[in-house]
Design a protein around this motif. Structure first.
Motif, PDB file in Angstrom:
ATOM      1  N   ALA A 124       9.761   9.101   1.441  1.00  0.00           N
ATOM      2  CA  ALA A 124       9.456   8.682   3.153  1.00  0.00           C
ATOM      3  C   ALA A 124       8.419   7.779   3.140  1.00  0.00           C
ATOM      4  CB  ALA A 124       9.170   9.962   3.772  1.00  0.00           C
ATOM      5  N   ALA A 125       7.262   7.931   2.161  1.00  0.00           N
ATOM      6  CA  ALA A 125       6.053   6.987   2.136  1.00  0.00           C
ATOM      7  C   ALA A 125       6.532   5.441   2.060  1.00  0.00           C
ATOM      8  CB  ALA A 125       4.888   7.387   0.888  1.00  0.00           C
ATOM      9  N   TYR A 126       7.519   5.324   1.070  1.00  0.00           N
ATOM     10  CA  TYR A 126       7.636   3.853   1.058  1.00  0.00           C
ATOM     11  C   TYR A 126       8.958   3.420   2.212  1.00  0.00           C
ATOM     12  CZ  TYR A 126       9.750  -0.436  -0.815  1.00  0.00           C
ATOM     13  OH  TYR A 126       9.911  -1.967  -0.946  1.00  0.00           O
ATOM     14  N   PHE A 127       9.674   4.425   2.566  1.00  0.00           N
ATOM     15  CA  PHE A 127      10.623   4.039   3.860  1.00  0.00           C
ATOM     16  C   PHE A 127       9.969   3.731   5.143  1.00  0.00           C
ATOM     17  CE2 PHE A 127      13.276   6.225   7.044  1.00  0.00           C
ATOM     18  CZ  PHE A 127      14.376   5.082   7.143  1.00  0.00           C
ATOM     19  N   VAL A 182       0.899  -1.194  -0.021  1.00  0.00           N
ATOM     20  CA  VAL A 182       0.057   0.047  -0.092  1.00  0.00           C
ATOM     21  C   VAL A 182       0.777   1.366   0.140  1.00  0.00           C
ATOM     22  CG1 VAL A 182      -1.825   1.273   1.041  1.00  0.00           C
ATOM     23  CG2 VAL A 182      -1.850  -1.273   1.193  1.00  0.00           C
ATOM     24  N   SER A 183       2.200   1.074   0.707  1.00  0.00           N
ATOM     25  CA  SER A 183       2.801   2.490   0.882  1.00  0.00           C
ATOM     26  C   SER A 183       3.628   2.565  -0.675  1.00  0.00           C
ATOM     27  CB  SER A 183       3.950   2.118   1.778  1.00  0.00           C
ATOM     28  OG  SER A 183       3.507   2.108   3.030  1.00  0.00           O
ATOM     29  N   LEU A 184       3.724   1.816  -1.408  1.00  0.00           N
ATOM     30  CA  LEU A 184       4.358   1.775  -2.600  1.00  0.00           C
ATOM     31  C   LEU A 184       3.358   2.615  -3.817  1.00  0.00           C
ATOM     32  CD1 LEU A 184       6.451   1.211  -4.965  1.00  0.00           C
ATOM     33  CD2 LEU A 184       5.111  -1.100  -5.337  1.00  0.00           C
ATOM     34  N   ALA A 185       2.100   2.357  -3.699  1.00  0.00           N
ATOM     35  CA  ALA A 185       0.910   2.862  -4.419  1.00  0.00           C
ATOM     36  C   ALA A 185       0.973   4.458  -3.806  1.00  0.00           C
ATOM     37  CB  ALA A 185      -0.326   2.186  -4.230  1.00  0.00           C
ATOM     38  N   ALA A 186       1.069   4.615  -2.606  1.00  0.00           N
ATOM     39  CA  ALA A 186       0.984   5.973  -2.252  1.00  0.00           C
ATOM     40  C   ALA A 186       2.087   6.971  -2.686  1.00  0.00           C
ATOM     41  CB  ALA A 186       0.783   5.862  -0.355  1.00  0.00           C
ATOM     42  N   ALA A 187       3.460   6.054  -2.485  1.00  0.00           N
ATOM     43  CA  ALA A 187       4.646   6.815  -2.950  1.00  0.00           C
ATOM     44  C   ALA A 187       4.675   7.079  -4.215  1.00  0.00           C
ATOM     45  CB  ALA A 187       5.713   5.767  -2.612  1.00  0.00           C
ATOM     46  N   ILE A 188       4.163   6.144  -5.189  1.00  0.00           N
ATOM     47  CA  ILE A 188       4.114   6.452  -6.585  1.00  0.00           C
ATOM     48  C   ILE A 188       2.939   7.871  -6.888  1.00  0.00           C
ATOM     49  CG2 ILE A 188       3.134   5.600  -8.828  1.00  0.00           C
ATOM     50  CD1 ILE A 188       3.908   2.786  -7.869  1.00  0.00           C
ATOM     51  N   GLY A 189       1.848   7.610  -6.189  1.00  0.00           N
ATOM     52  CA  GLY A 189       1.110   8.829  -6.068  1.00  0.00           C
ATOM     53  C   GLY A 189       1.769  10.046  -5.813  1.00  0.00           C
ATOM     54  N   ALA A 231       8.509  19.557  -6.874  1.00  0.00           N
ATOM     55  CA  ALA A 231       8.801  18.207  -7.259  1.00  0.00           C
ATOM     56  C   ALA A 231       9.766  17.524  -6.335  1.00  0.00           C
ATOM     57  CB  ALA A 231       9.235  18.209  -8.900  1.00  0.00           C
ATOM     58  N   GLY A 232      10.591  18.325  -5.967  1.00  0.00           N
ATOM     59  CA  GLY A 232      11.565  17.811  -4.885  1.00  0.00           C
ATOM     60  C   GLY A 232      10.927  17.649  -3.669  1.00  0.00           C
ATOM     61  N   HIS A 233       9.978  18.275  -3.269  1.00  0.00           N
ATOM     62  CA  HIS A 233       9.151  18.027  -1.935  1.00  0.00           C
ATOM     63  C   HIS A 233       8.561  16.646  -2.349  1.00  0.00           C
ATOM     64  CE1 HIS A 233       5.516  18.111   0.390  1.00  0.00           C
ATOM     65  NE2 HIS A 233       6.258  18.950   1.404  1.00  0.00           N
ATOM     66  N   GLN A 234       7.923  16.352  -3.469  1.00  0.00           N
ATOM     67  CA  GLN A 234       7.104  15.161  -3.437  1.00  0.00           C
ATOM     68  C   GLN A 234       8.068  13.908  -3.642  1.00  0.00           C
ATOM     69  OE1 GLN A 234       4.664  17.001  -2.109  1.00  0.00           O
ATOM     70  NE2 GLN A 234       3.726  15.138  -2.844  1.00  0.00           N
ATOM     71  N   VAL A 235       9.215  14.233  -4.420  1.00  0.00           N
ATOM     72  CA  VAL A 235      10.416  13.085  -4.367  1.00  0.00           C
ATOM     73  C   VAL A 235      10.474  12.462  -2.726  1.00  0.00           C
ATOM     74  CG1 VAL A 235      12.711  12.322  -4.841  1.00  0.00           C
ATOM     75  CG2 VAL A 235      11.258  13.675  -6.566  1.00  0.00           C
ATOM     76  N   GLY A 236      10.862  13.738  -1.799  1.00  0.00           N
ATOM     77  CA  GLY A 236      11.081  13.365  -0.509  1.00  0.00           C
ATOM     78  C   GLY A 236       9.968  12.691   0.094  1.00  0.00           C
ATOM     79  N   VAL A 293      13.349  17.712   1.825  1.00  0.00           N
ATOM     80  CA  VAL A 293      13.196  17.463   3.164  1.00  0.00           C
ATOM     81  C   VAL A 293      11.818  17.733   4.019  1.00  0.00           C
ATOM     82  CG1 VAL A 293      14.160  17.719   5.595  1.00  0.00           C
ATOM     83  CG2 VAL A 293      15.774  17.436   3.762  1.00  0.00           C
ATOM     84  N   CYS A 294      11.287  18.747   3.378  1.00  0.00           N
ATOM     85  CA  CYS A 294      10.068  19.082   3.977  1.00  0.00           C
ATOM     86  C   CYS A 294       8.911  17.977   3.359  1.00  0.00           C
ATOM     87  CB  CYS A 294       9.441  20.392   3.154  1.00  0.00           C
ATOM     88  SG  CYS A 294       7.855  21.040   3.465  1.00  0.00           S
ATOM     89  N   GLY A 295       8.975  17.544   2.170  1.00  0.00           N
ATOM     90  CA  GLY A 295       7.999  16.350   1.938  1.00  0.00           C
ATOM     91  C   GLY A 295       8.402  15.187   2.624  1.00  0.00           C
ATOM     92  N   PHE A 296       9.636  14.961   2.755  1.00  0.00           N
ATOM     93  CA  PHE A 296      10.023  13.774   3.636  1.00  0.00           C
ATOM     94  C   PHE A 296       9.517  13.675   4.992  1.00  0.00           C
ATOM     95  CE2 PHE A 296      12.959  10.847   6.013  1.00  0.00           C
ATOM     96  CZ  PHE A 296      13.214   9.648   4.926  1.00  0.00           C
ATOM     97  N   THR A 297       9.475  14.790   5.610  1.00  0.00           N
ATOM     98  CA  THR A 297       9.173  14.783   7.162  1.00  0.00           C
ATOM     99  C   THR A 297       7.335  15.258   7.169  1.00  0.00           C
ATOM    100  OG1 THR A 297       9.820  17.102   7.079  1.00  0.00           O
ATOM    101  CG2 THR A 297      11.439  15.643   7.873  1.00  0.00           C
ATOM    102  N   THR A 298       6.709  15.460   6.195  1.00  0.00           N
ATOM    103  CA  THR A 298       5.263  15.757   6.423  1.00  0.00           C
ATOM    104  C   THR A 298       4.496  14.735   5.821  1.00  0.00           C
ATOM    105  OG1 THR A 298       5.477  17.251   4.416  1.00  0.00           O
ATOM    106  CG2 THR A 298       5.831  18.078   6.351  1.00  0.00           C
ATOM    107  N   ASN A 299       3.722  15.041   4.500  1.00  0.00           N
ATOM    108  CA  ASN A 299       3.063  13.977   3.810  1.00  0.00           C
ATOM    109  C   ASN A 299       3.470  12.735   3.592  1.00  0.00           C
ATOM    110  OD1 ASN A 299       4.159  15.528   1.947  1.00  0.00           O
ATOM    111  ND2 ASN A 299       2.788  14.936   0.468  1.00  0.00           N
ATOM    112  N   GLY A 300       4.563  12.627   3.500  1.00  0.00           N
ATOM    113  CA  GLY A 300       5.267  11.295   3.017  1.00  0.00           C
ATOM    114  C   GLY A 300       5.263  10.268   4.112  1.00  0.00           C
ATOM    115  N   LEU A 301       5.861  10.942   5.155  1.00  0.00           N
ATOM    116  CA  LEU A 301       6.062  10.071   6.544  1.00  0.00           C
ATOM    117  C   LEU A 301       4.692  10.254   7.357  1.00  0.00           C
ATOM    118  CD1 LEU A 301       7.766   8.001   8.020  1.00  0.00           C
ATOM    119  CD2 LEU A 301       8.723   9.852   9.297  1.00  0.00           C
TER     120      LEU A 301
END
Length: 426
Positions: free
Chosen positions: A377-380, A53-60, A368-373, A246-254
Motif C-alpha cells: 500500500a505504501a508504494y501503491f 520516498v514511498s519506495l523507501a517507506a515500503a522497503i522499511g 509479516a503478512g501485515h507488513q507485506v500488505g 489487508v490490515c497492513g494495506f489499510t493502516t500504516n501502509g496507506l
C-alpha cells in the motif's frame, strides 16, 4: 540475573516489564510514522518524487514485517533483552546516519533497510512474546495495550514531528527519533529481565510454579522456517495471514504513509493533518484497549469482521468527504477506533490454533503478512498519486479490501484444521 529481593511488586513486576516494552513500541511506532511527515520536506529539499520516498517507506515496512518472526526466534535463542537492545541501537544509528544522505539510495539504506530491520524486532511480535512470558491471565487486555502503543506513538510524535518538519525540514525529525531511541537503552538494560523465573517470580495470574522453558535447539533460522512450513499447511494460518495483509494495506501502509500528503493535496497544512492522525491515535488507544478486553470475552472472529467492516466503510467515505474539519473529524474517530483493534483477536486466534509456545512465532509470520500488505500500500499509494494526480482511487480500493477481509474473518476455524489432522488438539 538480579535476584528477586531487588525486584519489588512481586508478580506485579510484570506490569513494569510491560510498561518498558510499551514505551519501546511507542518509540518504534514514532519512527515508522516519521516518513509520512518527511515526505513533503524531502520533496522540497532534494526534489525526490513521492514514489521514490514511498519506495523507501515500503522497503522499511516490508523488512519490519519480515524481521518479526526471525526476531522472535532470536529472542528465544539469545535473549529478549539482548535482541531488543541491538534492535534499538540499529534504529538509533540508522536515523542518525540519514542526516548525511544525499542520494535516494541513502534514504532506502537508512529509512528503508536499517530502520526496517531494527524496528522489526520492536513490533507486535515483541509484545506477543512479552505477554506470553509474563502474563497467565488478562492477555487480551495487555495485548490491546501493547498494540495501542502504535496509536500512542502517533499521538506523542506526529504533531511534534510535523511541527519540526514545517519549521525546520526533515533533519530535526531524524535527530529527534535518534535521541528517543538512545533513551530507551538504559530502560531496557535495567528493567527488563528475560523471564519471571529469573527474578524468582511467576507469570502474572499463575497460581503455581511452571516448568522452565525448554532451551531452543538447532539452527534458529531453520527452526523459524520450519514453523512457517508447519503453519502453512493449515487453513487457519492463511486466513489470518490474508486478513492481516489487508490490515497492513489499510493502516500504516496507506493511511500512515500518505494521509498527511493527501491532506496537503487538499490544502490542509501538515501540522493540522498530523493533528487528525493524533486524534486517530487517541481513539485507537481507546478502541484497541477495549478490543483487548472484548477479546478475553467474545468470539474473536466476529470482532474481526466488525473491525474490518467499519474500517472499509470509513476508507471508502474519505475521498468523498470534502475534507472539511467536521468530515475529517468523523473519519478520524471511526477509523481510529479500530486502527490496530485487530491485533488482540488475531493473536488470540494464533495462540488458540498453535499453542502458547509456537503462537508468538506463528504470529510473527502473520505480522509479516501485515507488513507485506503495508509495504504494498505504501508504494501503491505513491504510484497512484503520480499516475492520477490524486489519492482517491487508492483509498477506495483499500476500503473495498477491508470489507472483503470482514467476510474472510468469519471463515477462520481452527477446529476445521484439527479435524483434518493439521493441528494438535486444543
Amino acid at each position: 540475573m538480579t535476584r528477586s529481593s531487588s525486584r519489588p511488586l512481586g508478580p506485579r513486576y510484570a506490569f513494569v516489564v510491560a510498561g518498558v516494552v510499551f514505551v519501546a513500541l511507542l518509540v518504534s511506532a514514532g519512527l515508522r510514522s516519521a516518513p509520512s511527515v518527511m515526505m513533503l520536506p524531502l520533496e522540497e529539499s532534494f526534489g525526490w518524487r513521492r514514489d521514490t520516498v514511498s519506495l523507501a517507506a515500503a522497503i522499511g515496512i516490508f523488512l519490519y514485517g519480515l524481521a518479526g518472526p526471525f526476531a522472535a526466534a532470536l529472542m528465544e535463542r539469545f535473549g529478549l533483552r539482548r535482541v531488543l537492545m541491538l534492535a534499538i541501537s540499529l534504529m538509533a544509528s540508522a536515523t542518525a546516519l540519514s542526516l548525511f544522505m544525499r542520494e535516494p539510495w541513502h534514504l532506502v539504506a537508512t529509512w528503508g533497510v536499517m530502520t526496517g530491520l531494527g524496528s522489526g524486532a520492536v513490533a507486535n511480535v515483541l509484545g506477543a512474546t512479552v505477554i506470553n512470558r509474563w502474563f497467565k491471565t488478562n492477555r487480551g487486555l495487555m495485548m490491546g495495550l501493547m498494540a495501542a502503543s502504535g496509536a500512542s506513538g502517533m499521538l506523542v510524535f506526529l504533531p511534534f514531528l510535523a511541527f519540526l518538519a514545517q519549521s525546520g525540514g526533515w533533519r530535526p525529525i531524524a535527530i529527534t527519533v535518534s535521541i528517543a531511541c538512545l533513551c530507551l537503552l538504559p530502560l531496557v538494560f535495567w528493567l527488563v529481565p528475560e523471564r519471571p523465573a529469573d527474578i524468582g517470580q511467576r507469570r502474572y495470574g499463575a497460581t503455581e510454579d511452571e516448568p522452565a522453558a525448554a532451551a531452543p535447539v538447532g539452527n534458529f533460522f531453520t527452526a523459524t522456517l520450519r514453523t512457517l512450513r508447519e503453519a502453512a499447511r493449515t487453513r487457519v494460518f492463511w486466513f489470518l495471514f490474508a486478513t492481516f495483509f489487508v490490515c497492513g494495506f489499510t493502516t500504516n501502509g496507506l493511511v500512515g504513509t500518505h494521509l498527511i500528503a493527501f491532506c496537503g493535496d487538499m490544502g490542509i497544512p501538515e501540522v493540522q493533518a498530523a493533528g487528525f492522525l493524533a486524534l486517530m491515535g487517541i481513539f485507537d488507544l481507546i478502541g484497541t484497549t477495549s478490543s483487548g478486553w472484548l477479546t478475553d470475552r467474545y468470539d474473536p472472529r466476529k470482532l474481526l469482521a466488525v473491525y474490518y467492516g467499519i474500517r472499509g466503510l470509513s476508507l471508502v467515505y474519505l475521498p468523498y468527504s470534502g475534507f472539511s474539519v467536521g468530515a475529517l473529524t468523523i473519519f478520524a474517530v471511526l477509523y481510529g477506533l479500530d486502527w490496530i483493534a485487530t491485533v488482540p483477536p488475531t493473536l488470540r486466534l494464533a495462540n488458540e490454533a498453535f499453542g502458547d509456545a509456537k503462537g508468538p512465532l506463528v504470529f510473527g509470520w502473520i505480522v509479516a503478512g501485515h507488513q507485506v500488505g503495508a509495504a504494498t500500500a505504501a508504494y501503491f499509494g505513491g504510484f497512484m498519486r503520480e499516475l492520477q494526480g490524486t489519492y482517491g482511487l487508492a483509498f477506495t480500493v483499500a476500503g473495498l479490501t477491508a470489507i472483503l477481509a470482514a467476510a474472510l474473518a468469519l471463515l477462520i476455524d481452527p477446529a476445521h484444521d484439527r479435524r483434518a489432522g493439521r493441528l494438535q488438539p486444543a
